[in-house]
Design an enzyme around this catalytic site. Structure first.
Site, PDB file in Angstrom:
ATOM      1  N   GLU A   1      12.114   8.612  14.727  1.00 24.98           N
ATOM      2  CA  GLU A   1      11.743   8.593  15.913  1.00 24.98           C
ATOM      3  C   GLU A   1      12.623   9.181  17.038  1.00 24.98           C
ATOM      4  O   GLU A   1      12.317   9.801  17.811  1.00 24.98           O
ATOM      5  CB  GLU A   1      11.428   7.075  16.384  1.00 24.98           C
ATOM      6  CG  GLU A   1      10.107   6.983  17.331  1.00 24.98           C
ATOM      7  CD  GLU A   1       9.694   5.622  17.459  1.00 24.98           C
ATOM      8  OE1 GLU A   1      10.216   4.506  17.506  1.00 24.98           O
ATOM      9  OE2 GLU A   1       8.139   5.410  17.644  1.00 24.98           O
TER      10      GLU A   1
ATOM     11  N   HIS B   1      14.042   3.901 -11.676  1.00 26.07           N
ATOM     12  CA  HIS B   1      12.707   3.889 -12.518  1.00 26.07           C
ATOM     13  C   HIS B   1      11.449   4.586 -11.732  1.00 26.07           C
ATOM     14  O   HIS B   1      10.503   4.311 -12.004  1.00 26.07           O
ATOM     15  CB  HIS B   1      12.721   2.745 -13.184  1.00 26.07           C
ATOM     16  CG  HIS B   1      13.626   2.257 -13.929  1.00 26.07           C
ATOM     17  ND1 HIS B   1      13.674   2.174 -15.509  1.00 26.07           N
ATOM     18  CD2 HIS B   1      14.925   1.564 -13.610  1.00 26.07           C
ATOM     19  CE1 HIS B   1      14.828   1.577 -15.787  1.00 26.07           C
ATOM     20  NE2 HIS B   1      15.449   1.232 -14.848  1.00 26.07           N
TER      21      HIS B   1
ATOM     22  N   LYS C   1      -1.878   7.198  21.422  1.00 25.24           N
ATOM     23  CA  LYS C   1      -2.274   5.960  22.242  1.00 25.24           C
ATOM     24  C   LYS C   1      -3.349   5.924  23.013  1.00 25.24           C
ATOM     25  O   LYS C   1      -4.234   5.211  23.305  1.00 25.24           O
ATOM     26  CB  LYS C   1      -1.142   5.305  22.944  1.00 25.24           C
ATOM     27  CG  LYS C   1       0.230   4.951  22.090  1.00 25.24           C
ATOM     28  CD  LYS C   1       1.090   4.255  23.043  1.00 25.24           C
ATOM     29  CE  LYS C   1       2.500   3.983  22.291  1.00 25.24           C
ATOM     30  NZ  LYS C   1       3.579   3.575  23.288  1.00 25.24           N
TER      31      LYS C   1
END
Lengths: 427, 427
Positions: free
Chosen positions: B268, B289, B400
């Protein structure tokens, strides 16, 4: 599974329909190679046969012998992540723990906290020599001894046809399940490796296999006929154009571990020869407040993969008189999450950032089987198109030898290189 | 904190000591800008003053009013991750939950499972209007009502000087803590935003602040004098040479959430203007792994950041007669983990893959304070060197508005764009 690749086209990376059609021409021959590999049961390709070749009966039979409060799966990488993806996604009265790390504080705290007399231990290692897994198993076995619990009554072994763990099972008459031949660990979710934890947790493993089989049936010579191939081919085509990162972002808390499983599948299968997309894990809607700034305004080097179930049970948002929030009241958390999913997808598209939508009906056994199988098939197709050795992981050997040498397990030149580390220290 | 950047030099990306010295020349002026910003209490830079400007007394006083079994922190992004990093890392009898997503199944299952009469709720939002946070708070408040619990007795508010939550606190006489001015959420771990959860969990928040202060004291005009700046400058220099990915890989289960916090900080703050490293989260030894194949043999486009405590309590590995594993017996899980850490580091270096080692003495309050502050300072320095607007996140606004429009919270053109989504669907 349902795929929508509309937002992968005509973004910043410039993949258009004509270029995707060109890739589709190559999907036909890639699919022929996959089908030949499946028919021959060849290494790796055999994984795509699992929904039909995996017999659920022995798994269910062994699971039926237990009614535990807790399950310890002692395994690492592909020996843990498939099972963890399933049990994390689904509700169960059994607490499933994955001993997939050798952190001493964490392992001993777990053994102290859990009632070992009500725990089943599944130790999973094809070779029976994986250092982390065997070390953890030895620690857990001793903890059971110390707690007065007969470990031979509560241990299941999942391993290859030969080796340490097979001998141990024979010696102590332990229930044993087979790690299937020709199936790399990261492709073994729909085998006893992934299914025992599901079965002992009370989940329907036949529905998991049926979900996988349904996706298997859709595989064909065109990416436009199979959501799995659509995803694999689109990811490949975008990677060729600069999508160095594949950000896997499910919109469901229950699928957080799925993103981790995907990250192993993608990284270990495709990360070789100086190539391969880097998987980044994210979670919607949470990471809209963390990663979205980068995904939308950072480098145009990503495919963002948005995953969701189309159905879920919902929770209403109570009415409120809090200023500016009345629009939320009468809505629901599910509607909010859905609006955020669609808004994020559109937000990325509006900025020219490529994204793909993957959907299953529900996060249940069937949906998980579809997702797991489809991502495996997508990965295999990507590997064919990129001409990499999808089913190997040679680059991890160096470090294994080095660690073994450091622990006195033999003479290895790699351990000397560790001791010669170049330093530039700042305190 | 201790940094060792030796393995960042002379790898595949070609950063050498002379080039790093050139960057160091720019660190001096960048540090001057940072110091000026701190002296002025300017937006963002004020975060680096927190160890001295944050008063622990009100936080401790509010925390002392409760003795809960569980803590719900209702917040998202920076309002949750700092606190979660601390409470996940340290043992506590208090179960800390973070309601940082609006997944309805997950939120309602949590409210059903936990004894709400023994739970403290901390609702965290600077503006008091964050849709996810306020929705979750409304749901939790109703669940408390339904359970016959007086929510006003068990709710703490952490918010800005004005707004919905401040009014709510005033109206119901709730304990209220301040989100500090000029401190973006992702930089607020060492403020009441991160510290309340720590305090109510019984952790020493003054030691957290002291750890931060110790790193603050080391900041100077040279990267060679401060581990925080060494990390920030090295990351920047490698990013300029093609390290598009920063893989954060702590070797401690307790630091898994730290990697998530770091991912927000980095993404951000630095992901803007078409630039910014993509953080990838990993965990040692587990992801050897899973991700190591890619990190070692995939594209040379990464910095791998290896983090560990130099001290931890240990667990011996019992002796065994299992074939080929006798070298493990008499060793310990800690020694195995340490060998794997060093082997992975050397394995990457041997393949020319850049990596950095970061160490703290222990994963305790002091060590966490050092880590959190050092990464924040590293990020601020990187932002100065890259000339980005470190403390803003403008790209998340579009989504938003779109989500709000979809939910009927006003007319927004963005919501129309969502409805016009381009589709190419494969079933």
């Amino acid at each position: 599974m349902h795929a929508d690749i509309g937002n992968a086209l005509d973004g910043a990376l410039g993949l258009d329909r004509a270029a995707l059609d060109d890739v589709d021409d190559r999907v036909a021959s890639a699919h022929e190679r996959v089908e030949r590999g499946r028919a021959d049961g060849a290494h790796g390709y055999a994984a795509l046969n699992l929904p039909e070749t995996c017999d659920p009966d022995p798994v269910e039979r062994v699971a039926a012998g237990f009614d535990p409060e807790s399950l310890f799966t002692v395994g690492i990488g592909g020996s843990a992540l498939g099972a963890a993806t399933i049990t994390d996604a689904l509700d169960s009265p059994v607490d499933a723990y994955y001993l997939d790390n050798v952190d001493p504080e964490w392992v001993s705290a777990l053994c102290d906290r859990v009632d070992l007399s009500e725990t089943v231990v599944n130790v999973v290692s094809r070779s029976g020599t994986t250092a982390e897994t065997l070390s953890n198993f030895l620690v857990v076995r001793e903890a059971m001894d110390d707690a007065g619990v007969d470990w031979t009554e509560r241990t299941v072994v999942t391993t290859g046809a030969e080796g340490n763990l097979r001998s141990l099972a024979d010696r102590h008459d332990l229930p044993a399940l087979d790690v299937p031949d020709g199936v790399p660990g990261r492709f073994s979710a729909l085998s006893p490796v992934g299914l025992f934890a599901a079965a002992v947790s009370g989940h329907d493993i036949e529905a998991l296999l049926a979900g996988g089989a349904a996706e298997a049936e859709k595989l064909s010579g065109s990416l436009y006929d199979s959501p799995a191939y659509a995803y694999g081919a689109t990811s490949y085509a975008l990677a060729e154009r600069g999508a160095a990162v594949d950000a896997m972002m499910p919109y469901a808390e229950s699928l957080e571990r799925f993103a981790e499983w995907f990250a192993q599948l993608w990284a270990e299968s495709l990360g070789k020869d100086g190539r391969g997309q880097t998987p980044a894990r994210a979670l919607g809607a949470t990471d809209q407040h963390s990663q979205l700034q980068l995904y939308r305004a950072g480098p145009a080097d990503k495919l963002v993969t948005l995953v969701r179930p189309t159905e879920r049970s919902d929770t209403p948002i109570p009415e409120t008189d809090l200023e500016g929030l009345s629009y939320l009241g009468g809505s629901s958390l599910g509607e909010l999450l859905d609006a955020e999913f669609r808004a994020t997808e559109a937000s990325l598209a509006a900025a020219g950032r490529e994204n793909v939508r993957l959907e299953v009906d529900r996060v249940d056994e069937r949906g998980l089987g579809e997702l797991l199988y489809a991502m495996e098939a997508a990965c295999v197709l990507y590997g064919e198109l990129a001409d990499v050795s999808t089913f190997t992981q040679p680059a991890v050997e160096w470090g294994k030898k080095a660690a073994r040498g450091l622990l006195g397990g033999g003479e290895f030149a790699e351990a000397d290189a560790v001791r010669d580390k170049r330093r530039l220290e700042i305190d």
